[in-house]
Design a protein around this motif. Structure first.
Motif, short mmCIF file in Angstrom:
data_model
loop_
_atom_site.label_atom_id
_atom_site.label_comp_id
_atom_site.label_asym_id
_atom_site.label_seq_id
_atom_site.Cartn_x
_atom_site.Cartn_y
_atom_site.Cartn_z
N TRP A 1 0.82 -1.21 0.00
CA TRP A 1 0.00 0.00 0.00
C TRP A 1 0.86 1.27 0.00
O TRP A 1 0.44 2.32 0.49
N VAL A 2 2.07 1.16 -0.55
CA VAL A 2 2.98 2.30 -0.64
C VAL A 2 3.60 2.27 -2.03
O VAL A 2 3.99 1.21 -2.52
N VAL B 1 -6.78 0.63 1.37
CA VAL B 1 -8.18 0.88 1.05
C VAL B 1 -8.99 -0.20 1.76
O VAL B 1 -9.04 -1.35 1.33
N GLU C 1 1.87 3.78 4.51
CA GLU C 1 0.85 3.02 3.78
C GLU C 1 -0.49 3.75 3.75
O GLU C 1 -0.85 4.49 4.66
N LYS C 2 -1.21 3.51 2.66
CA LYS C 2 -2.56 4.06 2.50
C LYS C 2 -3.49 2.94 2.03
O LYS C 2 -3.89 2.89 0.86
#
Length: 769
Positions: free
Chosen positions: A636-637, A675, A672-673
């Motif tokens: 997530w990066v 979802v 990290e992002k």
């Protein structure tokens, strides 16, 4: 108000008539570049729910549309010479031209001015209080004011062509055909008395390999007619794009998302609507639905707010959320069709089920409500196949259990169902010893109906621990403590028990979660090492040094010793933790591995040390006992591990002898992002299972029986690991069985009175208490 709608598609026309109906004093003009009867496509599709929304917004329009619809309930799926039918879906088709004519007539009836064959080069030429940019997928206005609208436009990987045929289809039909170059699929639906839409789709690579990029329009149509001759039954295919030559008739789908939907020219807002604002893949038939519902919501907001700015703010706030939900489902559907080959190893019944549930909006119980006979038949087929694969006689499978309660065999271990209790850190060990707490914790969950109970990550040395309170497997007293627990599970339940072995690496020497997760200890810290020097929390965590060759040899020996101890403690299953930024994960992720030796660089090199550890453990672990590997399938990066990488990682571990991949993600970097959402990590398991060809465990926000049944039935994973719901209720599996009405599940005999009470309460409509 003076309102100009630029673009005479469904969005612009419907908004114009709704606003004129709301206030006849509005001066409304719709400006369209084409003639009244010029349009693309053949037919559009609505669900029964969409019809209800239209009826509420403007009854005359809805009545005219409904009178022209071709309605069907069934979906037919043709695959590998078989046909699977399911019912109760409730869709309607109407010719796009006819739909526009209905909207045009209603606009004229209400007094909206319609202007055709007019190209708008500058919307500022109009004296208007409100400008609606409903000028389609290739919106010039959206492009002109891209800085305001912040569009993200992504061209997708399939080519498709809109065709028509005079053959009538009594079901929404999906046909899949294999060629020497790859798979093609057709989406087919009837939309008037004698015409059907016939969309042919294939990945760009297959399209080029088949030579379609070099064919004339006539040759392309002939190719499709021959390919889908079985469905066409002698009928021809037709194109309404005579102006397009050769390969230009085959187009790609643009996925469009806009950050903002309103641009201001001084006091005049220019508002995106319909395809100009967003797109949704045709495989769920929602582009026109979204356009019409945009119009309904914007008209409603103007009716509810006297202030234009407030109305537009409310419009974007409501619609952006709703559109993103549907776009998420549409993306799932689109990606399924882009990757049909991923699922072609499946048998026809499961392939069809996977297709039906591809968007994740339609679940197992949704399907049962629509067509109970179809679901009951599928459950019988699935249960019989599961019994055969587990080496059990069909007679041991009673009247078709739900998919989550079918058996599953891995090496010499047969699990009674598909539910695992996830490994969840409890921070309750003393000097690495698992004590009474762990006996009560794991024992309760073993009695609660799950097939396999995972102990939390157990550390292979004292300096491998995350916290001082993590359990270990590095001293004789650890082995004996664990054996006490496995003996209880084996004596008092029919569950199996697994041990997850790991090393914290740079995330070690921290406090218990409730004292500050990932925060370093106040005192008595131990040195840390990792693939490369790193500080997990910048400016806070200890800095871990890079491992040396001697470190690597020692840690490998620690894992092997712990593996032997796990067998001595009588665990049934062993998992190697290579996820979440811990030591072995730090080698795999390029975010944490900057080594210049043979253990850094390419993905294969970065996996070299984790594979070395796994191979040594596999050699020490009995051959009849399963081994799985937990990986972070997505960092997530930007620049980290991607789902594409995860498939390659899974293949490497499969070649090394792994039986299953436990598909988690994240926790490698604080940048990290992720979802989030229900079942948000299941797509990783889906890809690994069906591309890498290895058993997969789905994890993450799986909290209902319906989730598990949908995942297992569709072949997105073989097993589901359920964590937090099992913290709230150790008997989650038994409770979910009762909630969905499956009474054949076995409870501990000491708890049978509770089973009967819960089932009676649920039958009476209570909540089981």
């Amino acid at each position: 108000m003076k309102i100009i709608c630029i673009g005479g598609g469904p969005a612009g026309l419907y908004f114009a008539l709704l606003m004129k109906k709301q206030n006849p004093a509005h001066q409304i003009k719709v400006v369209e570049r084409n003639r009244p009867y010029d349009t693309f496509g053949w037919g559009v599709v609505f669900s029964d729910q969409t019809l209800g929304n239209l009826a509420e917004a403007d009854a005359p329009t809805a009545q005219a549309i409904e009178a022209s619809f071709n309605h069907w309930d069934d979906i037919d799926v043709f695959f590998k010479g078989g046909k699977v039918t399911s019912g109760g879906h409730g869709f309607c088709g109407i010719g796009r031209k006819h739909l526009l004519n209905i909207l045009q007539y209603r606009c004229e009836e209400l007094g909206v001015e319609l202007v055709f064959e007019t190209e708008v080069t500058d919307e500022q030429q109009y004296d208007a209080d409100l400008i609606i940019a409903s000028d389609g997928l290739n919106s010039r206005i959206r492009t002109r004011y891209a800085d305001s609208y912040q569009p993200q436009i992504e061209a997708r990987r399939c080519r498709f062509v809109w065709l028509g045929t005079r053959k009538r289809f009594d079901a929404f039909t999906f046909a899949f055909k294999q060629t020497a170059h790859g798979w093609f699929q057709a989406h087919i639906y009837q939309y008037d008395a004698d015409t059907s839409t016939f969309i042919v789709e294939t990945p760009e690579t297959v399209w080029r390999a088949a030579g379609l990029d070099r064919m004339s329009q006539e040759e392309s149509i002939a190719f499709c007619e021959q390919l889908f001759a079985e469905q066409l039954d002698g009928h021809k295919l037709m194109s309404n794009a005579a102006h397009l030559r050769g390969s230009a008739m085959w187009i790609t789908f643009p996925r469009i998302v806009c950050g903002q939907w309103v641009h201001w020219h001084g006091a005049v807002p220019v508002v995106l609507m319909g395809d100009a604002a967003h797109s949704a893949h045709y495989s769920i038939g929602s582009g026109t639905k979204l356009a019409l519902e945009d119009a309904i919501e914007l008209a409603r907001c103007f009716g509810a707010h006297g202030d234009t700015a407030a109305a537009l703010g409310a419009y974007q706030e409501v619609r952006a959320v709703e559109v993103l939900k549907l776009q998420s489902a549409a993306r799932n559907s689109m990606e399924w069709f882009e990757n049909v080959e991923r699922y072609t190893a499946m048998e026809a019944p499961q392939f069809a089920y996977s297709m039906l549930t591809r968007s994740q909006r339609l679940s197992h119980e949704n399907l049962r409500l629509r067509d109970a006979a179809y679901v009951n038949g599928y459950e019988r087929w699935f249960a019989q196949r599961a019994a055969a694969q587990a080496g059990l006689p069909p007679a041991t499978i009673a009247a078709a259990p739900p998919p989550m309660f079918t058996p599953f065999k891995v090496r010499g271990l047969t699990l009674k169902n598909r539910i695992l209790v996830s490994p969840m850190a409890q921070y309750s060990a003393v000097d690495g010893v698992a004590g009474d707490y762990h006996l009560a914790h794991l024992g309760a969950r073993a009695l609660g109906g799950a097939a396999l109970v995972f102990a939390e990550m157990t550390c292979v040395s004292a300096d491998a621990r995350i916290t001082p309170y993590c359990p270990g497997m590095y001293a004789p007293e650890h082995t004996q403590a664990w054996k006490r627990i496995t003996d209880f599970v084996h004596q008092h339940s029919d569950a199996a028990i697994a041990l997850q072995l790991g090393h914290a690496g740079a995330k070690g020497s921290t406090r218990a979660m409730w004292d500050g997760i990932d925060q370093p200890l106040d005192k008595d810290n131990w040195p840390l090492y990792s693939a490369s020097p790193q500080q997990y929390l910048q400016g806070i965590s200890q800095t871990a040094r890079a491992m040396t060759a001697a470190d690597m040899d020692r840690v490998q020996a620690d894992f092997v010793r712990a593996t032997l101890a796990a067998n001595e403690a009588n665990f049934d299953w062993l998992e190697l933790h290579c996820a979440h930024g811990y030591l072995l994960s730090s080698f795999i992720s390029p975010l944490t591995n900057q080594r210049g030796d043979e253990y850094g660089g390419s993905l294969e090199n970065r996996c070299r040390y984790p594979l070395r550890i796994f191979s040594a453990m596999r050699a020490a672990w009995p051959s009849h006992k399963p081994m799985s590997v937990r990986i972070s399938a997505h960092d997530w990066v930007e620049g980290g591990i991607t789902p594409d990488d995860a498939v390659r990682i899974a293949r490497l571990f499969k070649a090394a002898g792994a039986d299953m991949i436990d598909c988690s993600s994240g926790q490698v970097s604080k940048l990290e992002k992720p979802v989030y959402g229900r079942m948000f990590q299941t797509p990783f398991a889906d890809r690994i299972r069906n591309e890498a060809g290895i058993g997969a465990i789905a994890v993450g926000s799986i909290y209902e029986a319906d989730h598990v049944n949908s995942i297992i039935a569709a072949g997105r994973a073989d097993l589901c690991a359920v964590g937090r719901p099992h913290l709230a209720n150790p008997a989650w599996t038994l409770a979910e069985a009762a909630r969905i009405g499956y009474t054949a599940v076995a409870w501990p005999r000491q708890y049978l009175a509770g089973k009967q009470q819960m089932e009676r309460n649920l039958a009476r409509g209570n909540d089981g208490r």
